[in-house]
Design an enzyme around this catalytic site. Sequence first.
Site, PDB file in Angstrom:
ATOM      1  N   THR A  88       7.407  34.991  -4.217  1.00 15.85           N
ATOM      2  CA  THR A  88       8.175  34.617  -5.382  1.00 15.85           C
ATOM      3  C   THR A  88      10.060  33.684  -5.270  1.00 15.85           C
ATOM      4  OG1 THR A  88       7.434  36.278  -6.193  1.00 15.85           O
ATOM      5  CG2 THR A  88       8.883  35.407  -7.983  1.00 15.85           C
ATOM      6  N   ALA A 101       9.483  31.289   7.981  1.00 14.68           N
ATOM      7  CA  ALA A 101       8.216  32.613   8.603  1.00 14.68           C
ATOM      8  C   ALA A 101       7.802  33.402   7.816  1.00 14.68           C
ATOM      9  CB  ALA A 101       9.682  34.065   9.205  1.00 14.68           C
ATOM     10  N   LYS A 118      17.783  44.643  -1.002  1.00 13.95           N
ATOM     11  CA  LYS A 118      18.257  45.596  -1.574  1.00 13.95           C
ATOM     12  C   LYS A 118      18.232  47.020  -1.021  1.00 13.95           C
ATOM     13  CE  LYS A 118      15.464  45.426  -5.472  1.00 13.95           C
ATOM     14  NZ  LYS A 118      15.549  44.375  -5.865  1.00 13.95           N
ATOM     15  N   GLU A 175      24.468  38.500  -3.019  1.00 18.89           N
ATOM     16  CA  GLU A 175      25.102  38.477  -4.285  1.00 18.89           C
ATOM     17  C   GLU A 175      23.401  38.803  -5.346  1.00 18.89           C
ATOM     18  OE1 GLU A 175      27.558  37.875  -6.343  1.00 18.89           O
ATOM     19  OE2 GLU A 175      26.482  39.037  -7.460  1.00 18.89           O
ATOM     20  N   VAL A 215      21.291  42.424  -6.402  1.00 15.94           N
ATOM     21  CA  VAL A 215      21.734  43.301  -7.032  1.00 15.94           C
ATOM     22  C   VAL A 215      21.637  42.327  -8.512  1.00 15.94           C
ATOM     23  CG1 VAL A 215      23.602  45.171  -8.516  1.00 15.94           C
ATOM     24  CG2 VAL A 215      22.556  44.780  -5.922  1.00 15.94           C
ATOM     25  N   GLY A 255      19.669  40.255  -9.992  1.00 16.26           N
ATOM     26  CA  GLY A 255      19.264  39.268  -9.904  1.00 16.26           C
ATOM     27  C   GLY A 255      19.715  37.762  -9.355  1.00 16.26           C
ATOM     28  N   ASP A 278      14.974  51.474  -7.269  1.00 15.80           N
ATOM     29  CA  ASP A 278      14.812  51.191  -7.206  1.00 15.80           C
ATOM     30  C   ASP A 278      16.471  49.841  -8.026  1.00 15.80           C
ATOM     31  OD1 ASP A 278      14.667  47.543  -7.439  1.00 15.80           O
ATOM     32  OD2 ASP A 278      15.400  47.929  -9.547  1.00 15.80           O
ATOM     33  N   LYS A 314      20.624  50.054  -6.187  1.00 17.34           N
ATOM     34  CA  LYS A 314      21.949  49.108  -6.979  1.00 17.34           C
ATOM     35  C   LYS A 314      22.116  49.832  -6.631  1.00 17.34           C
ATOM     36  CE  LYS A 314      17.840  46.493  -8.621  1.00 17.34           C
ATOM     37  NZ  LYS A 314      16.909  45.877  -9.817  1.00 17.34           N
TER      38      LYS A 314
HETATM   39  N1  LIG Z   1      11.137  38.864  -7.325  1.00  9.20           N
HETATM   40  C1  LIG Z   1      11.948  39.587  -7.617  1.00  9.20           C
HETATM   41  O1  LIG Z   1      12.268  38.815  -9.209  1.00  9.20           O
HETATM   42  C2  LIG Z   1      13.596  39.881  -6.527  1.00  9.20           C
HETATM   43  C3  LIG Z   1      14.880  40.346  -8.189  1.00  9.20           C
HETATM   44  C4  LIG Z   1      16.009  40.412  -6.632  1.00  9.20           C
HETATM   45  C5  LIG Z   1      15.669  40.645  -5.456  1.00  9.20           C
HETATM   46  N2  LIG Z   1      14.257  40.059  -5.208  1.00  9.20           N
HETATM   47  C6  LIG Z   1      14.687  40.761  -3.892  1.00  9.20           C
HETATM   48  O2  LIG Z   1      14.127  39.306  -2.618  1.00  9.20           O
HETATM   49  C7  LIG Z   1      13.119  39.527  -1.795  1.00  9.20           C
HETATM   50  C8  LIG Z   1      11.807  38.855  -1.435  1.00  9.20           C
HETATM   51  O3  LIG Z   1      11.576  39.429  -2.802  1.00  9.20           O
HETATM   52  P1  LIG Z   1      10.054  38.450  -3.219  1.00  9.20           P
HETATM   53  O4  LIG Z   1      10.025  38.757  -5.061  1.00  9.20           O
HETATM   54  O5  LIG Z   1       9.900  37.187  -3.384  1.00  9.20           O
HETATM   55  O6  LIG Z   1       9.117  39.085  -2.084  1.00  9.20           O
HETATM   56  P2  LIG Z   1       7.163  38.454  -1.893  1.00  9.20           P
HETATM   57  O7  LIG Z   1       7.304  36.976  -3.129  1.00  9.20           O
HETATM   58  O8  LIG Z   1       6.323  39.530  -1.874  1.00  9.20           O
HETATM   59  O9  LIG Z   1       8.029  37.488  -0.304  1.00  9.20           O
HETATM   60  C9  LIG Z   1       7.873  37.842   0.421  1.00  9.20           C
HETATM   61  C10 LIG Z   1       7.646  36.348   1.143  1.00  9.20           C
HETATM   62  O10 LIG Z   1       8.002  37.650   2.915  1.00  9.20           O
HETATM   63  C11 LIG Z   1       6.769  36.996   3.853  1.00  9.20           C
HETATM   64  N3  LIG Z   1       6.895  37.820   4.771  1.00  9.20           N
HETATM   65  C12 LIG Z   1       7.290  38.765   4.373  1.00  9.20           C
HETATM   66  N4  LIG Z   1       6.759  40.498   5.822  1.00  9.20           N
HETATM   67  C13 LIG Z   1       6.609  38.984   6.598  1.00  9.20           C
HETATM   68  C14 LIG Z   1       6.907  39.560   7.904  1.00  9.20           C
HETATM   69  N5  LIG Z   1       6.718  40.904   8.825  1.00  9.20           N
HETATM   70  N6  LIG Z   1       6.977  38.602   8.650  1.00  9.20           N
HETATM   71  C15 LIG Z   1       7.016  36.904   8.231  1.00  9.20           C
HETATM   72  N7  LIG Z   1       7.082  36.732   6.334  1.00  9.20           N
HETATM   73  C16 LIG Z   1       6.899  38.042   5.694  1.00  9.20           C
HETATM   74  C17 LIG Z   1       5.442  37.042   3.010  1.00  9.20           C
HETATM   75  O11 LIG Z   1       5.039  35.897   3.336  1.00  9.20           O
HETATM   76  P3  LIG Z   1       3.531  35.506   1.870  1.00  9.20           P
HETATM   77  O12 LIG Z   1       3.861  34.783   1.544  1.00  9.20           O
HETATM   78  O13 LIG Z   1       2.876  34.871   4.007  1.00  9.20           O
HETATM   79  O14 LIG Z   1       2.790  36.987   2.382  1.00  9.20           O
HETATM   80  C18 LIG Z   1       6.129  36.452   1.223  1.00  9.20           C
HETATM   81  O15 LIG Z   1       6.631  34.844   1.837  1.00  9.20           O
HETATM   82  C19 LIG Z   1      13.204  41.303  -1.629  1.00  9.20           C
HETATM   83  O16 LIG Z   1      14.034  41.858  -0.538  1.00  9.20           O
HETATM   84  C20 LIG Z   1      13.232  41.155  -2.954  1.00  9.20           C
HETATM   85  O17 LIG Z   1      13.595  43.351  -3.365  1.00  9.20           O
HETATM   86  C21 LIG Z   1      13.746  40.670  -5.444  1.00  9.20           C
END
Ligand SMILES: NC(=O)c1ccc[n+]([C@@H]2O[C@H](COP(=O)([O-])OP(=O)(O)OC[C@H]3O[C@@H](n4cnc5c(N)ncnc54)[C@H](OP(=O)(O)O)[C@@H]3O)[C@@H](O)[C@H]2O)c1
Length: 428
Positions: A14, A44, A106, A130, A133, A135, A202, A206
């Site tokens: 995402t 990756a 986080k 940044e 916490v 977003g 969560d 934060k």
């Molecule tokens: N989404 C939000 O609104 C938001 C807001 C603030 C902070 N965050 C933080 O941002 C980070 C990412 O969130 P997200 O929502 O983008 O997560 P996500 O959609 O689940 O994406 C995770 C990505 O990491 C890859 N991945 C996971 N394990 C892996 C491994 N062992 N080796 C290689 N690649 C791996 C996944 O690959 P695949 O695509 O192949 O599965 C995917 O591309 C997290 O720490 C989250 O807490 C997210």
Amino acid sequence: MTGRVGIGMLGCGTVGTAVLRLLDEHGEDVLRRAGRPLEVIRVAVRDLSLDRDVALRVERFTDDPFEVVTSEDVHVVVELMGGIEPARSAILEALRLGKRVVTANKELLATHGPELFEAAAATGAGLHFEAAVAGGIPLIRPLIESLPGERLTRLLGIVNGTTNFVLTRMTEDGSAFDDALAEARRLGYAERDPSDDLDGFDAAAKCAILASMAFDTRVVLEDVYREGIAGVSPEDIEFARRLGYVVKPLAVAELEGGEVAARVHPAMVPEDHPLAAVREAFNAVFVSGPNVGELMFYGRGAGGAPTAVAVVGDLVTAARLAAEGRPGVAFPSERRRGIRPMERMESQYYLLLDVADRPGVLAQVAGAFGKHRVSIRSVWQEGRGDEALLVLITHRANEGDLRRTVEDLRSLDVVVEVRSVMRVEGEE
Ligand SMILES: NC(=O)c1ccc[n+]([C@@H]2O[C@H](COP(=O)([O-])OP(=O)(O)OC[C@H]3O[C@@H](n4cnc5c(N)ncnc54)[C@H](OP(=O)(O)O)[C@@H]3O)[C@@H](O)[C@H]2O)c1
């Protein structure tokens, strides 16, 4: 360093895809601000067969995070995988190699922050977070870079969009908890397994990071007292409304007498408090100190695009510092301030009791409060046949004293049930 700055990304979900899109769309602005062109060299992911709809050739993708980290052309590593491992080891390896790291993780920072800060300090590499916490709300950088002239004493905020959305729907539409949660899922505000949000993990992560930055110390997840929102009933929400409050999922961190008190729990806030107006999935954080007074940061605390804006901001800073050969930003000192146990914290409280409806009941209830020096601010009673509902709001009281009062209330014959106890914040 001359020429371009090589970026290695760990994760392209995402947030990762939103980052790649922003870099693509805003390439010229990024170049101007970073002082060098940025180029995403390696990415990756777990599943190489997925079509990611990003402007990057498939050869740049790998399923090995360490290949990205160790690639010679990669100068800045952006960790957007989430979870503890392999994120922790990959970041430590990057820092050990002297590479700058940007992360939105986080959970990792709240559990292994001190280890990561030390690794970053050891090589002067720099760790930027940044996006970890709230977003898209700029919060970490103001706390670290804009406010060292202040001794912040309090931080009060709503840092979890899912729980804020659920409580907003329960308050404004009278929705049941499960229906509000189902709507949050439909709108993409809640994960398939929302327990991290609902149980407060969560928000606690934060809160630990924010308290560390605000009070220049190292606060970790276990230091934060945590209560989820599952215990909030429609009845609590209705009484809050009648009494002029709104129920909100709060994160509170205070510095008092050299000790840090950090907690996350649902609480009632006065309906005219600015946090009462923070609805739906929005986040807001209030910080206060003796000189600056109160500051409020408000905005979208999650979502791919807002979070990606924060990541790109860090990326530009990291790339500029890398290009100029300057060390990364400074973090909270190694100091570990004392953590104030919950028993010694202070708050106002709301209590909802089922009591016998007969003369002398109020006196007995008031006696239990008086015995533990908890002062009652207001009482409201509603008859229901042989029983009555009693709603009390206290003045500020010590949590330990309040807990002992509740124990005594439970042992009184005239008290049928203590139906609810909730903290009230933002008033006294
Ligand atoms: N989404 C939000 O609104 C938001 C807001 C603030 C902070 N965050 C933080 O941002 C980070 C990412 O969130 P997200 O929502 O983008 O997560 P996500 O959609 O689940 O994406 C995770 C990505 O990491 C890859 N991945 C996971 N394990 C892996 C491994 N062992 N080796 C290689 N690649 C791996 C996944 O690959 P695949 O695509 O192949 O599965 C995917 O591309 C997290 O720490 C989250 O807490 C997210």
